[in-house]
Structure formats: C-alpha cells, structure tokens
Design an enzyme around this catalytic site. Structure first.
Site, PDB file in Angstrom:
ATOM      1  CE  LYS A 104     -16.882  -6.943   3.166  1.00  0.00           C
ATOM      2  NZ  LYS A 104     -16.158  -8.161   3.607  1.00  0.00           N
TER       3      LYS A 104
ATOM      4  CG  MET B 118      22.397  12.675   3.626  1.00  0.00           C
ATOM      5  SD  MET B 118      23.563  13.879   2.952  1.00  0.00           S
ATOM      6  CE  MET B 118      22.669  14.501   1.527  1.00  0.00           C
TER       7      MET B 118
ATOM      8  CG  PHE C  51      -9.731 -10.070  10.582  1.00  0.00           C
ATOM      9  CD1 PHE C  51      -8.484 -10.460  11.076  1.00  0.00           C
ATOM     10  CD2 PHE C  51      -9.898 -10.011   9.202  1.00  0.00           C
ATOM     11  CE1 PHE C  51      -7.450 -10.787  10.220  1.00  0.00           C
ATOM     12  CE2 PHE C  51      -8.865 -10.345   8.346  1.00  0.00           C
ATOM     13  CZ  PHE C  51      -7.638 -10.734   8.858  1.00  0.00           C
ATOM     14  CD  GLN C  52      -7.296  -7.379   7.315  1.00  0.00           C
ATOM     15  OE1 GLN C  52      -8.172  -7.111   6.493  1.00  0.00           O
ATOM     16  NE2 GLN C  52      -6.117  -7.848   6.962  1.00  0.00           N
TER      17      GLN C  52
ATOM     18  CD  GLU D 187      -1.769  -2.375   1.586  1.00  0.00           C
ATOM     19  OE1 GLU D 187      -0.578  -2.622   1.901  1.00  0.00           O
ATOM     20  OE2 GLU D 187      -2.679  -3.221   1.658  1.00  0.00           O
TER      21      GLU D 187
END
Lengths: 595, 187
Positions: free
Chosen positions: A185, A497, A135-136, A73
């Site tokens: 959802k 760097m 869940f999630q 993502e």
C-alpha cells in the site's frame, strides 16, 4: 538489490527512442499509466483495503480504462482469462490483499495450465507491516509460485514501472502464462518520477528459441516419406497466431488433422482434412488411428494425459515429430524422435518450403471409415434420440443450425465434452474452455471477458447446473454492464460427468452427485435477465432462436436427460486404440488406474 | 536407477527465487539432501547447489522445469561420480576430555582433523573431507562424547573432463542447451 538487476535488464537493452517526459506521480497513478502504456483498455477486479489507493486513481482514468466490477475475485481472473483467450491480448485483473488475492489463485492456476497471458495485480499491506500478520496480510507471492510464470513483490513506488513492464513482457512472450505483481500500500501512495519503457529483453529468458535447421530438415524428410502421417495440434497454433501457416502446411501435405480440446477452432471444423478431437471423449477415428500412423506430427500441444491415455500404449509404432515453443515439454511425456523447438509461426513456414505436395487419399479413407462407425453408433443417436428427454448434443446442434458463428465458452463436465465434440467452428478463437485445470465455475465469468473482448461477436456460454452455481453471482456483472452474453444451462440435475464415472467405474454408487437445484429462471429474473426454460424437444429450436435474437443477456435453461453419458470414452488406463463406443463395452474393462 | 544428482542452478538475484527452485523438487515429492547458495563466479549471478536422490529421467525433467523459471539462467545436473565433492564438519567436545585423555588427540591426529577453537570449557574440531570421512571421525569421537555436531553438506564441482557438459558460459541461452540437439533421428 533485487530491483537493481531488474532495472538494469530493462534499461540496458531497450531501444531508447522517444523517451517520454518524466512525471511525478503516485504509485497508484503509475500503475494505471503502465496499463495504458501496454494498451490495456479493460480490467476486471474487486476493491478492498490494500488496493484502495489504486481504485481511487482509477476514477481519474475512467474514459481510458474500463474497470469491470465482478462479484467475486475468482470471477475477475476467469473474466480476464476469457478476455485474453478471445482477444489474444494480455488479460488484467486486480484484487486486494489477503482473501482478494487468494480468491484469484484458482484462475491463475487455470491460466498457468492453459498458457493464458494474464497480469494479476494484488494490493498488499504496508511494507513495514510485512510479516506481522497484519489485517488481510497473506504471503501471496509464495502461495502463487507454483502457478505463475513469474511473480514479484513491489515495496516502493519507484519499482512499479519496471515491474509492470517486465510482467507484461513475460506474460505474453514465448509460451504465455500468468504473472502476479503484489504491490504494498505504501508503494501505491508514495510518489515517484514516472517514466515507462516497455520491456523487450531479459538476459535469463529466451521466449522463442531459434529453430534448429537440422531438426527442421529431418522433420521435412520424415513427413515427405510418411505413408500414414497424422497431425495432432493444440493451442500453440492459436497462441502463436499461426492459423494461416498451419492451414498452408495442412493443405500442402494433405495430412489428416486432429485437435486437442484447446486447439479447437484453429482450423474450421468443416475443413476436409479435419478428422476431429483427440482424447478421452474425442472422436473415434483420430484416437484409434493414433496407434496406426507411421509419423505423428505434434504441433503446439503437450501430450496431456487426457489426450494420450496410457503412455505405454501411445503411438509406439510412430516416429514422433514435436513442434513446441517450450523446451520443457520436449520428451516430458512422449519421446520426440525429432524436436523442433520454436514458435510455430516461424517454424511452419520454414518447414513448408521443404515439403512435397501430397494428399494421402487411402489413409484419409481409413479415418472416414471409422468416422462412419462413430456416426452410426454414437452421433446419430446423440442428435436424433428416440427418448423423450432432450440430449445435450441436440442443443449444440441446434446452435450450429443458427449459423451465428459464436464464441462458445464452456464450463467443465459432460456439457463441455459434448460442446467440444459437436460445436461447429468457422473462425479461430471460437472456443474458450478450461482444459488443463478443469475448473468448474469457469464459464460464466470467462464468457463475460470474451464478450468484452469481442463485443461484435455473439458469445454463448454453455454450462451445467453444477458449474453455473459455482460462479452464478457473476450474473450481476451481466446486469450492471448490460452485456449480451447468452447462457445455456444444460440441466440434468446431476454432476453429470462424475455420475457417468460412478455408473461406469464405481458400481453405480451415486455418491453426492444428484443436485436439488434452484429455479434458474427466478434467479435470472432477480438479475433482470431475460430467460426461458425448455423441456420439450419441439421448443428447443425456437428458444435458441429467441435467445440469439434477444438484444441483451439471456439465460436459457434446457432440461436434458438425467442419466445420459458421453460416448465414446477411453477407459482410464487403457490405450487410445481401445476407445469404447458403448457402455457395455467400457463396463467390461476395469479402470486400470485411479484418476 | 536412483542415485544422488547434484544440480548447479544459476539464477538472477531475486527475493523468493530459492522458493521457486525448491518448489520444483517438492512438487514431485523429492527431499533435498543438501543445499547451498552462494554468489557464483559471475557477479550478480547466484549458484544454488542442490543434491537430490532420484533417477536420471526425473533429474532431466527437473532440469527443464528449473530452466523454465524466468529468473533461472541455467540448470545443469550431474551424478555424484561425475563430481568432486567436499564437506566441512564441526565437532564440539568438552575441553576436559582433551586435557584428560590422550585418546582424543590421537583421534584428531589420525583423522587429519584440526582444532579450530579451544577454551576452558569446550573445544571445536574441524574436519574437511568426504561424507564417510567426517562420519568416521564422528563415530570415533562419540567414544569421548560429542556435545554438538554439524556438517555443511557437500559442495560439488564438476570434474575437468565434464567441463563441456556443465558449461558455465552464461552467454549460452538455456533453452538452446539440450533439447533440440539431443534427440535427432537418422532419416
């Protein structure tokens, strides 16, 4: 209650022309219809449980709305950023709840600091499960508060059109920024009577304040009277689409122009008034002369600490004029003697009317003199080193020599500063880089987004061996989408760097910066991407030519000097006027603050 | 110089707006000393009263960061001495101390407090006033024993002479408030 106020804002203030017919749709289809109504043609994302209804609906609109399946993502949000920065349109990404949403956060934060217009859509668990540790389930709304311009949770289908209309309006108007819409959802599967009206007004939001005429007159008068004026410009010019207005302003006044990292390409690099980049690794003349100018004209920039270094010693002698769209930036870091709040696309033309033609030849000669010093002490060596190993600057110079006018997308680190210092830009929006947040891993996915936004322009990603491994999985997108993105890996087998800072400020104690790298060519082979490794100077130019001539994606690994440093440098805590041209010089100065 | 600054933050009614507001303060590691939220004089517009201890420059910067939030309509701030403040304090004591000792009644009387509720077990006393007044009553009542004590934190309103500085006129757009008018030079 929350939607009542939102909808009333939209409904009452809209032009009610061409009311489209009401359709009965599922929430998922409504989401897609909203995107299409906003002119979105490409989105980036990754499916998962809570966003599956929307992915299912996407299949019905494959012809109108292209979905790019990323490999993580973070890749989706950086790609959306690259798309937005290259095109000037709103970038859109989509992810599922929980880890899908949290994986977006780095990119959202990056977009927030760099004012990139994004609409991020995340799925969320069913509304009745909110707060149950389902869940999630994660409270992405609260997590994203500090890094979003606005965010909103949709829990029922009929809230979708107004929420997305408001999201697009907020993301792209005023000082742009990322917006997150979290959609449960059930809202995706329930149906609604769909009608879309774009949002054009919010009572609590003034995106582009009207310029104050008195301030404009004072600004003009200061500029007309100035003997040593200097312009420092930033991304505001690109975001406002004010390149032509800026050029007109510049050529009327003859003032030297210095850019921030994000302002690069707003004016062609070869413009006679362009004097280089500001900041820690910027050019010598504009940094030094910041502390000699009598009027400092800041246009669409925010005086980031990498530009100003120590504020106590920054342009204290100068009268400061600040042109800026975001009122919260005025007097935040640097006191503005005159502040012109507004969109530079509107304020600059009004200013120009009051300005006298000028050229400032003597003052500009001072910039030229200091540039000659930088040319002799730094640039000459960077471009024609006596060492066997290739320098990063030679690679950028080799790219310039091909005159392909590419969009250059960089990662973060030494290669980024070298690219910003040496790349030649002919056209606006030709540099895409992570400025404020300094996000390693930005380059590859952002380059993907840039190429999809501008398929007719060459896109070259310049990335280090460290950063490329942070999002290297996105090579899979190049493979699947057959995108002709050119990736140059500048491999010094170090986190360069950080290594440079260790050398200069940490007694050469190289803690965890040396890297044991994979065979990048074999990785590219694994994705079926043409590639080449260059270790010898004489092979560099032909390899760059081969890369640019290749019709598809290409990975060019250039093995560069391991212990090369980017100079000049402003030691952290020092004044911009104390910019160091060489290591011995900077070593004598202790870093005054921990950065 | 650090002192108490009272922010009056007007916002739309949106879930999560309080978190957005408090995040502006917590980002710079400021502790909120007092907080109250209520619907303002304007229907549908909420007033968040936030008190923090900081210097004027920080307060100014925070007010701009607050107004940058899309759902915030206006964020004004004033120091304690520019406000009229009041707070409510409630004290729960055992009723038997009321019945057995005249001292308790004397204390209540002396502090101009009042009995809000009383039954056979406990008595609730209410005191409205400033912080030092509610504290003084607490200190005196401690002698007879305070079972529970709560104070609202100050609610503040600007003094009449500062009406201009703390304009409640929602039609004035927030961005036009101070920025470009505040810092002009004579040229």
């Amino acid at each position: 209650m929350k939607t009542a106020s939102m909808i009333s804002d939209n409904m009452t203030m809209h032009e009610k022309k061409a009311m489209p017919a009401v359709e009965n749709l599922t929430g998922s289809h409504a989401i897609i219809k909203c995107l299409l109504a906003e002119g979105v043609s490409t989105i980036f994302g990754y499916p998962g449980g809570a966003i599956m209804p929307t992915y299912d609906a996407l299949m019905d609109y494959e012809k109108q709305l292209k979905h790019i399946l990323v490999r993580h993502e973070q890749g989706a949000v950086h790609a959306a950023q690259g798309y937005a920065r290259a095109s000037g349109e709103v970038g859109v990404c989509i992810a599922t709840s929980g880890p899908g949403a949290t994986n977006l956060i780095t990119g959202i934060a990056d977009a927030y600091l760099d004012s990139t217009p994004l609409v991020c859509i995340t799925g969320q668990v069913f509304a009745h499960l909110l707060g149950s540790d389902a869940f999630q389930e994660i409270d992405i709304l609260d997590i994203s508060i500090p890094v979003t311009k606005w965010n909103f949770k949709v829990t029922q289908a009929d809230e979708i059109p107004a929420a997305l209309a408001k999201a697009f309006y907020i993301a792209k108007s005023g000082r742009p920024g990322p917006v997150l819409i979290d959609i449960t959802k059930n809202a995706q599967v329930e149906s609604l009577d769909f009608v879309y009206q774009a949002c054009q007004f919010l009572s609590s939001y003034e995106p582009s304040p009207r310029p104050n005429q008195l301030a404009l007159a004072q600004a003009a008068s200061l500029i007309n009277a100035a003997k040593k004026p200097m312009v420092v410009f930033g991304q505001g010019i690109l975001l406002g689409g004010a390149e032509a207005e800026f050029l007109a302003f510049a050529e009327r006044t003859g003032i030297p122009l210095a850019s921030t990292v994000l302002g690069l390409s707003a004016i062609p690099t070869n413009h006679p008034q362009y004097v280089g980049m500001l900041g820690m690794h910027g050019n010598y003349a504009p940094n030094r002369l910041t502390n000699e100018c009598d009027v400092l004209i800041a246009i669409g920039m925010r005086f980031d600490d990498r530009v100003t270094s120590n504020l106590e010693f920054y342009a204290k002698q100068a009268q400061v004029i600040h042109f800026e769209i975001d009122p919260s930036e005025i007097n935040k870091n640097v006191h503005a003697d005159v502040a012109v709040v507004g969109d530079v696309k509107q304020t600059l033309p009004e200013l120009i009317k009051q300005l006298k033609q000028n050229a400032h030849p003597l003052w500009r000669a001072q910039f030229h003199e200091l540039h000659q010093i930088e040319q002799q002490k730094i640039i000459q060596h960077d471009l024609n080193p006596s060492t066997a190993a290739i320098n990063m600057a030679e690679v950028i110079d080799g790219l310039n020599a091909l005159h392909e006018n590419p969009i250059v997308v960089t990662d973060v680190g030494q290669h980024q500063m070298v690219a910003c210092r040496y790349a030649a830009f002919e056209q606006s929006r030709s540099l895409i880089t992570s400025g404020g947040l300094g996000t390693m891993g930005f380059c590859l996915p952002a380059a993907i987004g840039a190429k999809l936004a501008c398929p007719d322009r060459p896109v070259v990603g310049i990335v280090g061996d460290g950063g490329v491994q942070m999002t290297i999985q996105e090579l899979g997108v190049l493979m699947q989408q057959q995108l002709a993105v050119k990736v140059i890996i500048l491999n010094n087998q170090f986190l360069g760097m950080v290594r440079q800072w260790q050398e200069l400020y940490f007694d050469k104690r190289y803690a965890s910066t040396e890297m044991c790298n994979p065979n990048f060519g074999m990785i590219a082979d694994g994705y079926g991407i043409a590639n080449q490794q260059v270790t010898a100077r004489e092979d560099l130019a032909p390899a760059l030519k081969t890369m640019m001539d290749h019709p598809g994606a290409y990975v060019l690994e250039v093995v560069v000097a391991q212990q090369d440093n980017v100079f000049p440098i402003i030691t952290p805590g020092a004044s911009v006027a104390d910019m160091c041209l060489e290591a011995s010089n900077s070593n004598q100065q202790e870093a005054k603050t921990d950065e | 110089m650090n002192k108490n600054y009272n922010f009056a933050i007007y916002s739309n009614d949106q879930a999560g707006i309080l978190n957005r507001i408090t995040a502006v303060f917590s980002r710079v590691n400021l502790n909120i000393e007092a907080l109250s939220v209520c619907e303002s004089e304007q229907n549908g517009v909420f007033r968040h009263s936030v008190q923090v201890h900081c210097d004027h420059a920080t307060a100014f910067r925070l007010s701009k960061q607050l107004e940058r939030q899309i759902e915030v309509i206006r964020a004004a701030f004033q120091a304690d001495d520019e406000m009229i403040q009041q707070e409510v304090a409630l004290y729960k004591i055992a009723s038997k101390s009321m019945l057995e000792q005249t001292l308790t009644e004397q204390i209540i009387h002396r502090h101009h407090a009042r009995v809000l509720s009383m039954n056979s077990q406990f008595t609730v006393i209410e005191k409205t006033g400033q912080r030092h007044e509610s504290q003084a009553l607490f200190d005196d009542l401690s002698v007879v024993g305070v079972l529970e004590f709560v104070r609202s934190g100050p609610v503040s309103i600007s003094k009449p002479m500062n009406a201009e500085a703390m304009s409640h006129d929602m039609s004035v757009f927030k961005q036009n408030a101070t920025c470009d008018a505040d810092h002009q030079v004579d040229v």
